[in-house]
Write an enzyme that holds these catalytic residues in place. Structure first.
Site, PDB file in Angstrom:
ATOM      1  N   ASP A 136      37.171   2.744  13.608  1.00 56.09           N
ATOM      2  CA  ASP A 136      36.311   2.856  14.791  1.00 56.09           C
ATOM      3  C   ASP A 136      35.634   4.226  14.676  1.00 56.09           C
ATOM      4  OD1 ASP A 136      35.135   2.578  17.254  1.00 56.09           O
ATOM      5  OD2 ASP A 136      36.935   3.098  18.388  1.00 56.09           O
ATOM      6  N   GLU A 151      33.441  -0.910  12.807  1.00 53.27           N
ATOM      7  CA  GLU A 151      32.741  -1.405  13.987  1.00 53.27           C
ATOM      8  C   GLU A 151      31.244  -1.306  13.747  1.00 53.27           C
ATOM      9  OE1 GLU A 151      34.429  -0.721  17.910  1.00 53.27           O
ATOM     10  OE2 GLU A 151      32.471   0.006  18.530  1.00 53.27           O
ATOM     11  N   ASP A 167      40.915   4.600  20.699  1.00 54.79           N
ATOM     12  CA  ASP A 167      40.221   4.519  19.405  1.00 54.79           C
ATOM     13  C   ASP A 167      41.161   4.031  18.302  1.00 54.79           C
ATOM     14  OD1 ASP A 167      37.728   6.532  20.226  1.00 54.79           O
ATOM     15  OD2 ASP A 167      39.663   7.062  21.082  1.00 54.79           O
TER      16      ASP A 167
END
Lengths: 195, 195
Positions: free
Chosen positions: B9, B70, B143
């Site tokens: 992420d 992501e 996260d």
């Protein structure tokens, strides 16, 4: 005694790369210029790999004292800005990995530095870069000229009085700044003598 | 016979990293999870270097079969999106340099895969990741949980029928897909037998 600057105009399709040597008296000469990139039909990972490998090759081949990158704004060209930002991240990290200082300049700073007009068009920037570097042929495409303009801008802007903006001062830069200050003094002296 | 996925992420202040092993029967186990990043007061080049060095360390330490990142959208969070894009570029290039396949998934794909709801909130994602990986303690911060959710999503989504989206099929993935197909057939067989 020249400061060697690698300027990068980041992008995935066309990433401009330009290396210039700038003397303390501000005269600049071309070392290398080129464009790397890949087709938008390739997967993003392949395209970013092209950028990563190219910047490493250029840093190895030309051993610049500093990297100057165009500052990316999220406001403009939303469709391509992600790729530009990803490419710029790779380029900046590659320089940082080698301990090189990294400077960022906005497009209008570059235009103002090389043409005197912050809103100059691409043709004017290319023309001035060709003249400053005393080239027989204008660098092409525009991304290549922009990379050279960035490199020139960085050397000129990072002279005495603006060093604080740089943050990091390498021994090579320090020597260059001292030499530039000396060159300025001599120029002032001779201009006084001419009067 | 597990597929090892490194989920990332991306971010400069907090970049989530999560490694999971996913079996052909879709059961997943935690290998490693963490968060790296740096203060926003540091120069951008230092911050990007932290990301660059961290991703290299994680790729070395855990030797994943595939990287899942992501997918960054320029539409959301304009103030931080540039740093996120720069970090993601570095992460993707690091994997590509090692010849690893790279997959991208949107936040809503991840939410849908792990919770069944594409609009699930962060708490729901963390809860489901904790349950899927049979963890005693929920991964934190968000996260870190997001990185694990991405890795799980990738393994689950890249099963038979969606391989074309992957583009690149490593020998390890091929074996894993064959084993997953076999596991599915056995499951169907035993469900038929139960009727």
């Amino acid at each position: 005694m020249a400061l060697r600057v690698l300027g990068v105009d980041p992008g995935l399709t066309r990433c401009g790369l330009g290396v210039v040597d700038v003397q303390p008296n501000r005269s600049a000469s071309l070392v290398a210029v080129g464009v790397v990139g890949s087709s938008s039909e390739l997967p993003l990972s392949r395209r970013l790999l092209v950028i990563s490998e190219s910047i490493d090759e250029w840093l190895d081949a030309h051993a610049p004292d500093v990297l100057a990158v165009e500052r990316v704004f999220s406001q403009t060209n939303l469709s391509t800005v992600m790729g530009v930002a990803q490419a710029s991240g790779i380029v900046i990290a590659a320089a940082a990995k080698r301990g090189l200082p990294v400077a960022m300049h906005t497009p209008s700073e570059v235009k103002a530095a090389v043409t005197g007009n912050g809103r100059a068009d691409k043709a004017a920037v290319t023309m001035m870069v060709t003249r400053i570097l005393k080239l027989a042929v204008a660098p092409s495409p525009a991304d290549a000229a922009d990379a050279l303009a960035l490199a020139i801008t960085h050397a000129w802007r990072s002279g005495p009085g603006s060093t604080s903006a740089l943050g990091e001062l390498t021994p090579a830069r320090k020597l260059w700044l001292e030499a530039e200050a000396k060159a300025r003094k001599n120029a002032e002296k001779s201009s006084r003598q001419r009067r």
